[in-house]
Scaffold this active site. Structure first.
Site, PDB file in Angstrom:
ATOM      1  N   GLU A  52      12.890  33.465 -45.778  1.00 39.85           N
ATOM      2  CA  GLU A  52      11.283  33.996 -45.868  1.00 39.85           C
ATOM      3  C   GLU A  52      10.732  32.475 -45.724  1.00 39.85           C
ATOM      4  OE1 GLU A  52       8.593  35.434 -49.458  1.00 39.85           O
ATOM      5  OE2 GLU A  52      10.362  35.791 -49.455  1.00 39.85           O
ATOM      6  N   ASP A  56       8.080  31.238 -43.222  1.00 42.70           N
ATOM      7  CA  ASP A  56       6.593  31.349 -43.865  1.00 42.70           C
ATOM      8  C   ASP A  56       5.976  30.120 -42.844  1.00 42.70           C
ATOM      9  OD1 ASP A  56       4.792  31.569 -45.119  1.00 42.70           O
ATOM     10  OD2 ASP A  56       5.025  30.321 -45.884  1.00 42.70           O
ATOM     11  N   ASP A 125       7.160  39.872 -47.259  1.00 42.66           N
ATOM     12  CA  ASP A 125       8.434  38.830 -46.937  1.00 42.66           C
ATOM     13  C   ASP A 125       9.192  39.258 -45.906  1.00 42.66           C
ATOM     14  OD1 ASP A 125       7.744  37.639 -49.431  1.00 42.66           O
ATOM     15  OD2 ASP A 125       8.996  39.147 -50.581  1.00 42.66           O
ATOM     16  N   GLU A 128       8.369  37.537 -42.655  1.00 38.41           N
ATOM     17  CA  GLU A 128       8.773  36.158 -42.919  1.00 38.41           C
ATOM     18  C   GLU A 128       9.967  36.144 -42.430  1.00 38.41           C
ATOM     19  OE1 GLU A 128       4.491  34.905 -44.773  1.00 38.41           O
ATOM     20  OE2 GLU A 128       6.541  35.595 -46.403  1.00 38.41           O
TER      21      GLU A 128
END
Length: 238
Positions: A52, A56, A125, A128
């Site tokens: 994650e 991101d 989450d 990502e």
């Protein structure tokens, strides 16, 4: 789908999306919540939190590059505002729902009972983490290709145009100035059905103020309004 054995549903996901992982463990890790790892300590599982973190950053980079290339008229501040709207939690949750990511998540029993599978923060989450896994498995081009099918078309269709709503700004400017009536008109519709392009004109009391081109009528009108707004502000400044 969530009740099936993990490996079965992940194979089905790859077949449905056409995205086949070289390292399937990365794919499974992307959908593995920490609660699942905590309840299966005897098995070698790793949760998706590190993926994650990586995803991101990759998502921000790829979206930034797309916006930079597609909207040369936007300022740094406008690009930042648009990107924030695209990578924010509500948007990522929408993307995750569209791909049925919730069905794939591996959860602990407690998290499952409290509705974790559909929790917005969890789904964002996971989206990502999937981006991070795809990047590690196949590189940045694969991520761009995936986003080209899931996110970029929505940007082109004007799904985030409310963030930079030039039509509303122009309307407010004209009303404040008491200048008159705005009128939008589609001048041209060109290109094949799968790749149409629209040309829009905005006029004030019959006088052309701006012309814009976009992948949708909405986008073309927004770009025309942006040009008109810049022109009026310039005239106001003398």
């Amino acid at each position: 789908m969530s009740k099936q054995r993990p490996y079965v549903k992940f194979k089905q996901f790859q077949e449905q999306t056409g995205i086949f992982f070289r390292n399937e463990k990365l794919l499974i890790q992307a959908f593995t919540h920490s609660s699942y790892v905590n309840e299966h300590r005897k098995r070698l599982h790793e949760d998706n939190e590190r993926l994650e973190f990586l995803g991101d950053a990759v998502l921000e980079l790829t979206v930034s590059q797309y916006l930079f290339e597609q909207f040369p008229q936007m300022s740094e501040g406008e690009l930042t505002k648009m990107r924030a709207a695209i990578v924010c939690e509500p948007s990522l949750v929408t993307f995750a729902h569209a791909l049925s990511f919730g069905d794939l998540v591996l959860l602990g029993k407690g998290e499952e009972l409290t509705g974790g599978r559909m929790r917005p923060s969890l789904l964002a989450d996971v989206f990502e983490a999937f981006i991070g896994a795809l990047y590690l498995d196949q590189g940045i081009e694969a991520v761009v290709q995936f986003l080209g099918k899931t996110i970029f078309p929505k940007i082109r269709e004007g799904a985030f145009s409310h963030v930079m709503d030039y039509k509303s700004q122009l309307q407010e400017f004209v009303q404040r100035d008491g200048s008159g009536v705005l009128e939008y008109k589609i001048l041209q519709e060109r290109g094949p059905a799968h790749n149409k392009e629209f040309v829009s004109r905005v006029s004030l009391n019959g006088e052309e103020l701006g012309v814009g081109v976009g992948r949708s009528k909405k986008e073309a009108e927004q770009r025309a309004a942006q040009m008109a707004l810049a022109k009026l502000k310039q005239l106001q400044q003398g």
